[in-house]
Structure formats: C-alpha cells, structure tokens
Design a protein around this motif. Structure first.
Motif, PDB file in Angstrom:
ATOM      1  N   UNK A 184      14.362  17.890  -8.763  1.00 38.12           N
ATOM      2  CA  UNK A 184      14.318  17.078  -9.975  1.00 38.12           C
ATOM      3  C   UNK A 184      14.727  15.630  -9.770  1.00 38.12           C
ATOM      4  N   UNK A 185      14.655  15.150  -8.530  1.00 35.29           N
ATOM      5  CA  UNK A 185      15.049  13.767  -8.269  1.00 35.29           C
ATOM      6  C   UNK A 185      13.878  12.921  -7.766  1.00 35.29           C
ATOM      7  N   UNK A 186      12.641  13.356  -8.060  1.00 35.20           N
ATOM      8  CA  UNK A 186      11.473  12.651  -7.555  1.00 35.20           C
ATOM      9  C   UNK A 186      11.421  11.196  -7.974  1.00 35.20           C
ATOM     10  N   UNK A 187      11.595  10.958  -9.279  1.00 34.48           N
ATOM     11  CA  UNK A 187      11.581   9.592  -9.803  1.00 34.48           C
ATOM     12  C   UNK A 187      12.630   8.734  -9.116  1.00 34.48           C
ATOM     13  N   UNK A 188      13.816   9.320  -9.004  1.00 33.41           N
ATOM     14  CA  UNK A 188      14.929   8.594  -8.387  1.00 33.41           C
ATOM     15  C   UNK A 188      14.559   8.152  -6.976  1.00 33.41           C
ATOM     16  N   UNK A 189      13.973   9.090  -6.193  1.00 31.28           N
ATOM     17  CA  UNK A 189      13.623   8.782  -4.802  1.00 31.28           C
ATOM     18  C   UNK A 189      12.573   7.688  -4.734  1.00 31.28           C
ATOM     19  N   UNK A 190      11.595   7.769  -5.639  1.00 28.54           N
ATOM     20  CA  UNK A 190      10.532   6.763  -5.648  1.00 28.54           C
ATOM     21  C   UNK A 190      11.106   5.374  -5.912  1.00 28.54           C
ATOM     22  N   UNK A 191      11.887   5.259  -6.992  1.00 23.33           N
ATOM     23  CA  UNK A 191      12.372   3.940  -7.389  1.00 23.33           C
ATOM     24  C   UNK A 191      13.338   3.396  -6.347  1.00 23.33           C
ATOM     25  N   UNK A 192      14.129   4.285  -5.791  1.00 25.80           N
ATOM     26  CA  UNK A 192      15.039   3.889  -4.716  1.00 25.80           C
ATOM     27  C   UNK A 192      14.277   3.182  -3.591  1.00 25.80           C
ATOM     28  N   UNK A 193      13.150   3.801  -3.187  1.00 22.44           N
ATOM     29  CA  UNK A 193      12.385   3.230  -2.080  1.00 22.44           C
ATOM     30  C   UNK A 193      11.719   1.924  -2.486  1.00 22.44           C
ATOM     31  N   UNK A 216       8.789  12.045   4.229  1.00 25.59           N
ATOM     32  CA  UNK A 216       8.751  13.484   4.485  1.00 25.59           C
ATOM     33  C   UNK A 216       9.464  14.274   3.397  1.00 25.59           C
ATOM     34  N   UNK A 217      10.520  13.685   2.839  1.00 29.68           N
ATOM     35  CA  UNK A 217      11.372  14.449   1.935  1.00 29.68           C
ATOM     36  C   UNK A 217      11.051  14.226   0.464  1.00 29.68           C
ATOM     37  N   UNK A 218       9.993  13.469   0.170  1.00 28.24           N
ATOM     38  CA  UNK A 218       9.690  13.159  -1.221  1.00 28.24           C
ATOM     39  C   UNK A 218       9.499  14.432  -2.044  1.00 28.24           C
ATOM     40  N   UNK A 219       8.790  15.416  -1.457  1.00 27.98           N
ATOM     41  CA  UNK A 219       8.548  16.655  -2.192  1.00 27.98           C
ATOM     42  C   UNK A 219       9.839  17.417  -2.436  1.00 27.98           C
ATOM     43  N   UNK A 220      10.726  17.381  -1.450  1.00 33.06           N
ATOM     44  CA  UNK A 220      12.010  18.056  -1.622  1.00 33.06           C
ATOM     45  C   UNK A 220      12.777  17.422  -2.777  1.00 33.06           C
ATOM     46  N   UNK A 273       0.833  -1.208   0.000  1.00 38.57           N
ATOM     47  CA  UNK A 273       0.000   0.000   0.000  1.00 38.57           C
ATOM     48  C   UNK A 273       0.865   1.254   0.000  1.00 38.57           C
ATOM     49  N   UNK A 274       1.994   1.220   0.716  1.00 39.49           N
ATOM     50  CA  UNK A 274       2.918   2.356   0.684  1.00 39.49           C
ATOM     51  C   UNK A 274       3.364   2.604  -0.751  1.00 39.49           C
ATOM     52  N   UNK A 275       3.707   1.530  -1.467  1.00 43.75           N
ATOM     53  CA  UNK A 275       4.178   1.685  -2.844  1.00 43.75           C
ATOM     54  C   UNK A 275       3.085   2.298  -3.710  1.00 43.75           C
ATOM     55  N   UNK A 276       1.842   1.798  -3.550  1.00 43.97           N
ATOM     56  CA  UNK A 276       0.735   2.332  -4.354  1.00 43.97           C
ATOM     57  C   UNK A 276       0.522   3.811  -4.091  1.00 43.97           C
ATOM     58  N   UNK A 277       0.493   4.174  -2.802  1.00 45.32           N
ATOM     59  CA  UNK A 277       0.255   5.580  -2.464  1.00 45.32           C
ATOM     60  C   UNK A 277       1.392   6.440  -2.989  1.00 45.32           C
ATOM     61  N   UNK A 278       2.630   5.924  -2.886  1.00 43.26           N
ATOM     62  CA  UNK A 278       3.775   6.699  -3.370  1.00 43.26           C
ATOM     63  C   UNK A 278       3.648   6.938  -4.875  1.00 43.26           C
ATOM     64  N   UNK A 279       3.205   5.910  -5.616  1.00 39.48           N
ATOM     65  CA  UNK A 279       3.043   6.089  -7.065  1.00 39.48           C
ATOM     66  C   UNK A 279       1.950   7.116  -7.334  1.00 39.48           C
ATOM     67  N   UNK A 280       0.825   7.016  -6.593  1.00 33.16           N
ATOM     68  CA  UNK A 280      -0.273   7.972  -6.802  1.00 33.16           C
ATOM     69  C   UNK A 280       0.204   9.387  -6.537  1.00 33.16           C
ATOM     70  N   UNK A 281       0.953   9.566  -5.461  1.00 32.90           N
ATOM     71  CA  UNK A 281       1.435  10.908  -5.135  1.00 32.90           C
ATOM     72  C   UNK A 281       2.459  11.359  -6.164  1.00 32.90           C
TER      73      UNK A 281
END
Lengths: 346, 127
Positions: B95-104, B86-90, A328-336
């Motif tokens: 310009x590193x949003x994608x990077x942060x997402x995939x990293x996680x 908390x830091x996703x928006x930062x 669910x964290x992954x889904x929400x992160x993708x949505x955001x």
C-alpha cells in the motif's frame, strides 16, 4: 553433472560462438561498407574473401609485439587482456534461444541466467573503460594518452545515459534477469503487434545511441580519429596485442547488437513452425536475425555519418540524452503506476 | 549441492577462468611464434615520425576531471534507481505505491537540478 564441468562446457560454447561470430562480423562489415561505397572489398582469401579475417588474425600471430621504451610494463600488458575479457564475459548473460530439452532435462541457451543480469552488463561495460585508461596511460606516449582521456570521458558520459535508459525496461519487466525480460516480451499486443519492449521507444533510441558511443563506433569514433590522434589509445600496440584490442572492439559491437535485440526486440521470441525436433532452431534463428539486422545498422551508420565534434558529443550526451532519459523514467513510472495500482483520481 | 544463487556465480567464476586460459594460451602461442628483436627506432614512442619532444605523460585539461565527477553522481544515482524500479510492485503490495513513486520523482528532480546547475556553471562549454 558437476556444476563446474557444465559451466566450463557453457563457457567453451559461448566463447567459441563469439569468436566465430567476430570472424564473420569483420568480414560482413568490410564487405557491406565496400558495397555502400561502391568498391569491391576483400575478395582474395576464400570465396568472396570470407576468410580474410582469419588470414589477418593468423598474420597478427606472427608479428612482433613491439614494446616502446617508456612503457609501464604491467599495465601495458594487462590492458588488451582486460579489454577482451570484459567483451567476452558480457555475452554470457545473453540468451541466444529458447530453453532446449535434451533427454528430459531442460537446458537454457545462455551462459548463466544471473538474477542481476542487466547490472552485470553495466558493471562489465564500466570495467572496459579501465582497459582504455590503462592502455593510454601505460603507453608513455602523447597520442595514446590524449585518445584514452577522450575515450574514457566519452564512455563514462554515455554509460550514465545507457544505465538510465535501461530503468524503464526493468520497471516494465520487474526483474533485471535478461531471460525474464525476454520471456515478458513473448506473445502479442492487441492480437497483432509483437509485445516487444520497442514500445519503450525513447529507451531503445537512447540505448542504441549510447551503444554507438560505448563501442567507440562512428559517428562517435573520435577516440580513434586518425587525422588528429593517430590510432588513439592503441597507437603503441602492435602484433597480437593489437589484435586483442581489435577483437574486443568487434565483440563489443556484437554484444551491443545482441543486447538491443534481447532487451527491445523480443530476443528469441517469434513464430515457431514445424515438428518438435526442428522447432528449437527457430528461436535461435530469430535471435540471430534481429542481432545481425542491428549489426548491419551499425555498419550502415558508419558508412553514412561523419564524425561528430567532441564538444557536440559531450553536450549531446549530458544536455539531451540524460535529461530525456530521466524524464522518460518518470513517464514510464506514472504509466506503470496507473496500470498497477491506480493514481489518486482512479 | 550448491543452490541456484551461488551456482550462478560459480558459473561466472568458471567463465572468467576459461576466458583467462583462452586469452593466456593465445598470447603464449603468439609469444612463441612471433619474432622478438627490440632496439632501434621502432622502440621510440610514436610521434608521427619525428623524435618525441619532452616526456610521454603530458597534461590533460581539467574538464575531463569534471566529467568524471558528474559521472560519479549519475552512477551512484543509478544505484538508487535500479532497486527502486525492482521494488515498485512490492511497495504497491504494502500500500505504499504512491509514496514510492513520488519519492523517486523528488529524487530525480533534485538530480536534474544538479545537472542544470552544472550546465549553468559552464561545465559543458568548450572554449
């Protein structure tokens, strides 16, 4: 006003509020359960037995706190104090109403709006495990030890799920301050629906379930399964020391209900009517309404569901709740991600 | 004057102090009122009415220990996930949003792998 005096006044208010609430809460639970089970329930002390809890509490003052022979004294004494202190301190970060203006100064109706509010809550609920481990270990008796080992394993398992279920909320609000999270839930969504975090439904459900496990409530009350291990970790406690554990348990139930209301049901947000001098009451009313609704849900579940088996309990936590909350964290992160910065295809 | 940041923690400290005084006062009062007459069979550890056999500290099963280990993994992991949330928006703003997402996602995938391993090892089986 000196910051110390203001904090002390806030502390007295918060603790006073909690103690009055808990007196009501125990009565409400007993009365509601007895309604559900078709019996009368307490009806002697005061009208409808409303003073029953007070009478029980007073009685515990006058009873001997027996200290069995095998006890590790320091830990045995410390355990109920830790239990009550952690329960009392969690509530200080829960805002019970919109900020109130008195003589031109704005006062937030919260003990302290910590910027790490949610983490503070998680940290303190971890501390609560110590109380149980200490109590079981220090009693020097078999039932408490069994109960405390069970309880601590159960609590840490569901605490992992609880922590993970809060990540989407933090992602949504961009803050761990509980006041900010409530403010972000103001207003409406598409003009009709309140913009509550309840849209994060899986988080809400996981949080509530792990709340039941954290507070050792039915159907997860194996910790105190009388048929198997007598009273669990507090078997050897009596008199006022037992009363402290009892208080802590019920305050914890109220804390979880209040946190659910604040994090997922919009807290004090709701329609406000009337002139300014009365308008400030509404948010408090909304908060109390939502919180007590969840408290009643807790009681309803207790009266309806049988106790779970321990292996089912543990595998439910680890095999269902935790993987689901991670997904669910992954889904929400993708949505955001799509909302805020667009994914590659946009 | 203390700034807001420290002010919050002063408030927490004051809450702890007031709470301690409150609980201490209640315990003290009960100590003064309640009778105290130790001795006799009421001081014996409770074992459903029979005299206790052997010591009070019995062994408990190793599996509880394994739960503690599992919990440690998932709690430490929360230490990484919360700052990330908390830091996703930062990250997005630089310009590193994608990077942060995939990293996680990679991080969570590895974690899930660990959980699957533990389950396949039979840690959660009770026999």
């Amino acid at each position: 006003m000196s910051i110390f005096i203001e904090a002390a006044i806030r502390a007295v208010f918060v603790f006073g509020f909690l103690l009055v609430t808990v007196i009501l809460l125990v009565w409400v639970e007993r009365k509601f359960v007895s309604d559900l089970q078709n019996r009368v329930g307490p009806d002697r002390a005061g009208p409808w037995g409303i003073l029953q809890t007070l009478a029980d509490g007073m009685k515990s003052f006058f009873k001997e706190s027996i200290r069995p022979t095998n006890v590790e004294v320091a830990l045995f004494v410390a355990a109920p104090i830790i239990a009550l202190m952690t329960a009392l301190l969690i509530f200080m970060v829960v805002p019970i109403g919109a900020p109130v203006e008195i003589n031109g100064t704005e006062y937030a109706l919260v003990g302290a709006d910590l910027n790490v509010g949610l983490l503070y809550v998680l940290a303190l609920s971890s501390m609560a495990v110590y109380a149980i481990v200490f109590a079981g270990w220090a009693s020097g008796s078999k039932y408490p030890l069994l109960g405390s080992v069970r309880a601590s394993a159960q609590m840490i398992s569901y605490e992992a799920a609880m922590g993970l279920s809060l990540v989407p909320v933090v992602l949504f609000a961009g803050s761990t301050s509980i006041t900010t999270i409530v403010e972000q839930q103001q207003g409406t969504f598409l003009g009709v629906f309140p913009a509550w975090n309840i849209v994060l439904l899986p988080s809400f459900v996981i949080f509530l379930i792990s709340g039941f496990a954290e507070t050792n409530r039915a159907p997860f009350d194996l910790v105190e399964a009388e048929q198997e291990i007598v009273g669990g970790y507090h078997t050897e406690y009596s008199g006022f020391q037992f009363a402290l554990f009892f208080l802590a348990e019920y305050i914890a139930v109220f804390n979880i209900s209040a946190l659910t209301a604040v994090l997922f049901l919009g807290g004090w947000s709701g329609p406000v009517f009337g002139p300014a001098w009365i308008a400030w009451v509404w948010p408090i009313g909304w908060f109390l309404l939502k919180t007590w609704a969840i408290v009643l849900f807790f009681v309803w579940v207790r009266a309806s569901l049988p106790r779970m088996r321990y292996d089912h309990l543990m595998s439910f936590g680890w095999k269902k709740l935790i993987p689901v909350s991670l997904a669910w964290i992954i889904l929400v992160a993708i949505a955001i991600g799509i909302r805020d910065f667009g994914l590659p295809w946009s | 004057m203390l700034n807001q940041y420290y002010g919050d923690y002063v408030t927490v400290a004051v809450f702890v102090a007031v709470g301690a005084v409150l609980v201490g006062a209640a315990i003290g009062m009960s100590k003064m009122i309640a009778p105290r007459a130790p001795g006799g069979f009421k001081d014996v550890p409770y074992e459903s009415g029979i005299e206790p056999i052997l010591g009070g500290w019995s062994q408990s099963h190793i599996r509880y220990y394994i739960f503690a280990l599992l919990f440690l993994i998932f709690d430490v992991e929360a230490v990484f996930i919360f700052p990330w949330a908390l830091q996703l928006e930062y990250f997005d703003s630089i310009g590193r949003g994608m990077f942060a997402l995939i990293e996680m996602f990679v991080f969570i995938a590895i974690l899930l792998l660990g959980l699957v391993y533990a389950i396949r090892k039979g840690v959660l089986k009770w026999e």
